[in-house]
Design an enzyme around this catalytic site. Structure first.
Site, PDB file in Angstrom:
ATOM      1  CG  ASP A 194     -72.394  -5.918  60.885  1.00  0.00           C
ATOM      2  OD1 ASP A 194     -73.209  -5.478  60.065  1.00  0.00           O
ATOM      3  OD2 ASP A 194     -71.331  -5.338  61.179  1.00  0.00           O
ATOM      4  CD  GLU A 236     -74.086  -6.523  56.298  1.00  0.00           C
ATOM      5  OE1 GLU A 236     -74.215  -5.444  55.710  1.00  0.00           O
ATOM      6  OE2 GLU A 236     -73.278  -6.708  57.222  1.00  0.00           O
TER       7      GLU A 236
END
Length: 840
Positions: A509, A562
């Site tokens: 993330d 990401e």
């Protein structure tokens, strides 16, 4: 995230005088015949020996010399219980009773020594600032015999039991007890500790050698311990023949560390840990306690204040909002050996890879890990997805963060069960043929005062520069990627999830927030790197090390970034340098945030205006092979006012569903892997909420519009089925030879047509028509070596809720060139639909 107070239920903060007596770990009395390991003689005792009266001889023992008396045989526990607990503080002799002959000390050892803990050590133990409690407490050879010292706050008496010998130690006040026995060597012994109303027998925690070896400490100091979770934290073990739990924690700035938990009524005073050299690691083996006990570390900060902290490497926690760590070990027996053996056969970028993103607590609210294992694998397998991606499962105090503000990096959230229950879920998915990806959050952590923030009184896991530490968007703290122990904590954590829980991949993330020093920061709020640039060189090195280590240790695993910028080489090998001069970050796949943003922007336009935005759907092919991409329609796109996927589409309900179906068909045919968030597979109209999850009632047969939602779900199933059986759609995702535009410039018609090829050159033709009209006899160029084309997917089919403008019969090419091809076919293009055709 707002820091929350300590859990009053698990570790009440009470004044010392109001706390209940600290119960020691209990064990049945057993005779010990083996000789205990010798311990190091402490400096304080040596000083006292030197200061003893010179005239003390064997003929005239000193006043504190142990007196030996013979008594009738009687159980030690019974005799201890009969004694009057309140004794005069001025008593000087330890009372020794024996039922067997004691080994007298040699004449040359008959020197007067005070057994009591000296003033300096006493103050440090009382204040929780002693670095070496084992050098003072326990049993130690000294001139004149063996000295025994115990620190048992609230105890009325402490008795040493060794074979048939029982020795009641002298009460030195403040919970200290001591005695000097005329023995030649340290015997095997246990302690009888008398509290008001009870007597407990226990091993002495301060007679044990360290549980961490030199190699472990060296690797920790170097920041290279790839199985860090096996040495730090709390582990039930058998140590020197005794069962108990070993505790260890990294806290280099602490003046002292003690263990507090349910086993000592949350009073750690009698459980000081020892510092193991310069590594910053503190350690203590506590005999007689095991799984299920709650604990925290009581840390004395550099300024002398104290803080009670959860274990950074706890592998199990209490159910939030409680915050204690839980002693645990795994007994789970895996059944997914066949899955693990074959998952490394084909790399992810050359394999079918269709992902269903799930927020476990809200997929079916109220289900545990084991209950989810009964439902989730069957549902995902029925829809044909190859993988699930779990939003963060690591422990987090605030459910509204969806798991993205982690406090327990090594513990699956206790909201849904135990760590072994989570293993059961992963195992069930594997046995169903479903891979398991997990969101991993190494970018930042919350500021909760019981967790990682200023863990030992100073910045430790976070950067020491407040501007570098504070995350500007989320009110959290960024990790100090330049500190080797912090990198080790995170790299080992990545290995931990894949090795211990058989996770098949990590979606990392917020990578962009890690890579740039100026991320969400204004001028003056950040400092350039050593080369004057904005790149966070420490974060780059960390990500490269994490990826390299994980791929080396866990065959078949995949990492997914990401990353929302155009950083060069996200999925390039770490040893290959790019134009920017950096080696690749080493990820296996990267989320294509550009494709997601552009394509959703195009679909949100009214069809009459789409001709002016045609490039938003074609631009992705300009950079499609710069990285190995995943096309993500994730939770981020269906929350916070962004509306659900179907609600982004313009027009009435029929048009919205038609647009959604056409878009999904376009997405599944486009180069790259697919990811779809739960609820979007059946056209949920409302945004996702973690409070109640997907609107499953839309699929209730008694609901009037159930067929509309079921039709979209049936389409997703068919897309996945055809996708899995058509290598052209996934085998050459990362190779330009796997794609060819047929027409990418038919803006006036709102038509996109392209060919996908597998490694053998076998094609699939995809045509998307995103206007709300039917186009008869629309000519599409095709190769002339395919005798006929057969329709395999048409998102306008009646069973999906469309108008059923389909092509049931094979379509034969005509020798009329079109779009640069020598042949062409004529199709009737349904409105707002995508059609797939394969060679018949």
């Amino acid at each position: 995230m707002t820091p929350r107070p300590e859990s009053s239920g698990s570790h009440p903060e009470q004044p010392a005088e109001r706390r209940p007596p600290a119960a020691e770990p209990t064990k049945k009395t057993a005779k010990k015949t083996a000789t205990a390991a010798k311990t190091v003689t402490e400096k304080a005792t040596a000083k006292k020996a030197a200061a003893a009266p010179k005239k003390a001889t064997a003929k005239k023992p000193a006043a504190k010399k142990t007196a030996v008396k013979k008594t009738a045989a009687e159980s030690p526990a019974k005799k201890t219980a009969k004694r009057t607990p309140a004794r005069k503080a001025g008593a000087k002799k330890a009372v020794v009773k024996e039922t067997a002959t004691a080994q007298p000390a040699p004449p040359e050892m008959e020197i007067a020594v005070s057994p009591a803990v000296d003033t300096a050590d006493r103050e440090r133990l009382l204040s929780g600032t002693h670095h070496a409690p084992h050098s003072v407490l326990g049993a130690h050879p000294v001139p004149g015999g063996i000295v025994f010292r115990a620190f048992r706050p609230y105890a009325l008496a402490v008795t040493v039991v060794s074979g048939g010998l029982t020795v009641e130690l002298h009460d030195d006040g403040d919970g200290f007890f001591s005695g000097l026995l005329p023995l030649g060597e340290v015997p095997a012994y246990r302690l009888l500790v008398t509290y008001e109303g009870t007597v407990q027998e226990t091993e002495d925690a301060y007679r044990f050698l360290p549980t961490l070896g030199e190699l472990d400490l060296h690797l920790i100091g170097e920041g290279r311990h790839e199985e860090l979770w096996t040495v730090l934290g709390a582990h039930p073990v058998t140590h020197q023949g005794v069962t108990g739990t070993r505790f260890s924690v990294w806290a280099p700035n602490a003046r002292g560390v003690r263990v507090a938990g349910t086993f000592n009524f949350w009073d750690g005073a009698g459980f000081p840990m020892r510092s193991l050299g310069s590594t910053g690691v503190w350690e203590l083996f506590v005999p007689g306690i095991g799984e299920g006990e709650l604990y925290k570390f009581e840390i004395t900060r550099p300024d002398g204040s104290k803080t009670l902290r959860a274990d950074p490497l706890a592998r199990r926690t209490e159910v939030p909002p409680a915050t204690s760590s839980v002693i645990t070990s795994s007994a789970y027996e895996w059944g997914d050996a066949q899955w693990l053996e074959r998952r490394a056969e084909v790399p992810a970028h050359r394999a079918p890879f269709s992902v269903y993103e799930v927020h476990l607590p809200s997929w079916r609210p109220g289900l545990t890990y084991r209950q989810l294992a009964d439902q989730l694998p069957a549902y995902v397998k029925d829809l044909g997805f190859t993988h699930v991606e779990l939003m963060p499962v690591a422990e987090h105090p605030f459910g509204g963060s969806w798991g993205y503000q982690v406090t327990g990096f090594y513990a699956p959230t206790a909201r849904l069960g135990t760590p072994d229950d989570f293993r059961y879920l992963v195992d069930a998915l594997h046995r169903a043929g479903i891979g398991v990806l997990m969101d991993w959050v190494p970018a930042h952590f919350p500021r909760d005062e019981w967790a990682l923030a200023e863990f030992d009184g100073r910045p430790l896991y976070e950067h020491e520069d407040p501007l570098r530490a504070a995350h500007p968007d989320w009110g959290t703290l960024e990790f100090d990627f330049g500190r080797r122990e912090v990198r080790n904590f995170l790299v080992a954590n990545a290995v931990y999830w894949c090795q211990e829980f058989h996770i098949d991949g990590l979606r990392v993330d917020a990578v962009a927030s890690m890579l740039y020093l100026d991320y969400s920061r204004e001028p003056g709020q950040w400092t350039p790197n050593e080369h004057g640039g904005r790149e966070n060189l420490d974060a780059v090195a960390f990500l490269q090390e994490m990826n390299a280590t994980l791929y080396r240790r866990v065959p078949g695993v995949v990492t997914i970034a990401e990353e929302s910028t155009a950083w060069d080489g996200v999925t390039r090998a770490t040893h290959h340098k790019g134009p920017s001069g950096f080696g690749g970050l080493g990820f296996g796949l990267k989320w294509n945030m550009g494709w997601m943003h552009d394509s959703l922007q195009y679909m949100s336009h009214e069809p009459v205006h789409r001709r002016y935005h045609h490039g938003e759907m074609t631009f992705s092919m300009v950079y499609a092979y710069s990285e190995n991409y995943v096309l993500p329609i994730s939770h981020d796109e269906v929350v916070h006012g962004k509306r659900s996927l179907v609600s982004k589409m313009p027009g009435d309900w029929w048009q919205q569903r038609a647009d959604l179906r056409a878009y999904l068909g376009f997405m599944w045919a486009h180069p790259g892997k697919q990811l779809l968030f739960m609820g979007q597979e059946f056209a949920q109209g409302a945004e996702w909420s973690e409070a109640h999850g997907p609107d499953w009632w839309l699929l209730d047969p008694h609901y009037g519009a159930e067929a509309d939602h079921r039709g979209v779900r049936d389409l997703v199933r068919d897309l996945n089925t055809v996708y899995g059986h058509t290598p052209a759609l996934w085998q050459c995702d990362t190779e330009p030879s796997g794609f060819r535009w047929v027409t990418g410039d038919a803006a006036e018609d709102n038509v996109f047509a392209f060919l996908r090829y597998d490694s053998d050159g076998s094609p699939l033709l995809a045509v998307s028509h995103l206007a709300p009209v039917v186009r008869q006899d629309y000519r599409i160029g095709v190769p002339d070596d395919v005798p006929a084309w057969h329709e395999v997917v048409n998102t306008d089919a009646g069973r999906y809720g469309g108008g059923d403008v389909t092509h049931p019969d094979p379509v034969k090419p005509e020798p009329q060139g079109r779009h640069g091809f020598p042949a062409s076919i004529r199709l009737t293009l349904p409105p707002l639909a995508t059609v797939w055709l394969r060679p018949a």
